[in-house]
Design a protein around this motif. Structure first.
Motif, mmCIF file in Angstrom:
data_model
loop_
_atom_site.group_PDB
_atom_site.id
_atom_site.type_symbol
_atom_site.label_atom_id
_atom_site.label_comp_id
_atom_site.label_asym_id
_atom_site.label_seq_id
_atom_site.Cartn_x
_atom_site.Cartn_y
_atom_site.Cartn_z
ATOM 1 N N GLY A 15 -4.020 7.773 -10.559
ATOM 2 C CA GLY A 15 -3.614 6.692 -11.461
ATOM 3 C C GLY A 15 -2.676 7.183 -12.547
ATOM 4 N N LEU A 16 -2.984 8.327 -13.127
ATOM 5 C CA LEU A 16 -2.118 8.873 -14.178
ATOM 6 C C LEU A 16 -0.759 9.273 -13.621
ATOM 7 N N ALA A 83 -0.232 4.250 -1.349
ATOM 8 C CA ALA A 83 -0.969 3.393 -0.408
ATOM 9 C C ALA A 83 -2.470 3.669 -0.498
ATOM 10 N N ALA A 84 -2.847 4.938 -0.595
ATOM 11 C CA ALA A 84 -4.271 5.288 -0.713
ATOM 12 C C ALA A 84 -4.855 4.738 -2.008
ATOM 13 N N LEU A 85 -4.087 4.851 -3.093
ATOM 14 C CA LEU A 85 -4.538 4.327 -4.378
ATOM 15 C C LEU A 85 -4.686 2.815 -4.307
ATOM 16 N N ALA A 86 -3.715 2.139 -3.714
ATOM 17 C CA ALA A 86 -3.783 0.677 -3.583
ATOM 18 C C ALA A 86 -4.994 0.269 -2.732
ATOM 19 N N THR A 87 -5.232 0.975 -1.650
ATOM 20 C CA THR A 87 -6.383 0.677 -0.790
ATOM 21 C C THR A 87 -7.679 0.855 -1.569
ATOM 22 N N HIS A 88 -7.769 1.935 -2.314
ATOM 23 C CA HIS A 88 -8.974 2.187 -3.105
ATOM 24 C C HIS A 88 -9.177 1.095 -4.162
ATOM 25 N N PRO A 114 0.258 -2.388 -12.023
ATOM 26 C CA PRO A 114 1.508 -1.880 -11.436
ATOM 27 C C PRO A 114 1.360 -1.483 -9.955
ATOM 28 N N ILE A 115 0.152 -1.178 -9.529
ATOM 29 C CA ILE A 115 -0.059 -0.716 -8.157
ATOM 30 C C ILE A 115 -0.307 -1.877 -7.203
ATOM 31 N N ILE A 116 -1.168 -2.816 -7.561
ATOM 32 C CA ILE A 116 -1.535 -3.886 -6.616
ATOM 33 C C ILE A 116 -1.073 -5.268 -7.056
ATOM 34 N N THR A 121 -5.135 -8.071 -9.103
ATOM 35 C CA THR A 121 -5.875 -7.646 -10.292
ATOM 36 C C THR A 121 -6.771 -8.782 -10.786
ATOM 37 N N LEU A 122 -6.253 -9.993 -10.792
ATOM 38 C CA LEU A 122 -7.066 -11.146 -11.186
ATOM 39 C C LEU A 122 -8.211 -11.385 -10.197
#
Length: 153
Positions: A15-16, A83-88, A114-116, A121-122
């Motif tokens: 994330g950072l 992609a891995a971060l978005a999936t998580h 910013p990622i998804i 997010t909502l």
């Protein structure tokens, strides 16, 4: 390593780094100087996590100032890492995650938009609200049962 097996520290690092490229020292400073210190400020944890993330090809490194006395490895997120971060970050929120991994859910929320995107997010916030209410009702039921047990003694 896959997106569902990300540790909380790996999630924090990804994330950072998704926000800007950072060195291991930069990450250590964030963990030391901010409330993110609860995740780790230990080089003994950060550098092995960076190595695991690089091995998984979630991050790349580039040596800056290679000709200086103190060259730095600067890490950036790869497409695979994003992609891995978005999936998580889009994993369903469950009562178990609210109960046992609330810190990870809140950490993920910090990096979500910013990622998804706003819509996802909502949706996360709606799921978090629903599952938190379910958990609170379960706790209330348990509390009421405990009170009943004590009043019978």
């Amino acid at each position: 390593m896959n997106s569902s097996s990300l540790s909380t520290l790996s999630l924090a690092i990804l994330g950072l780094i998704s926000q800007r490229s950072m060195s291991g020292y930069d990450l250590k400073r964030v963990f030391t100087d901010t409330p993110m210190g609860q995740f780790s400020a230990s080089p003994g944890a950060i550098y092995p996590a960076l190595k695991r993330l690089a091995t998984a090809e979630f991050i790349d490194s580039k040596r800056e100032a290679a000709d200086s006395l103190r060259p730095r490895e600067v890490y950036s997120l790869t497409k695979k890492g994003k992609a891995a971060l978005a999936t998580h970050l889009t994993q369903p929120v469950t009562v178990d995650s609210v109960t046992w991994k609330l810190d990870e859910l809140i950490l993920g929320f910090a990096f979500m938009r910013p990622i998804i995107g706003k819509k996802a997010t909502l949706a996360f916030l709606k799921q978090l609200h629903q599952q938190t209410e379910r958990h609170a009702k379960s706790l209330q039921t348990h509390l009421d049962a405990s009170r009943s047990d004590f009043s019978q003694e």
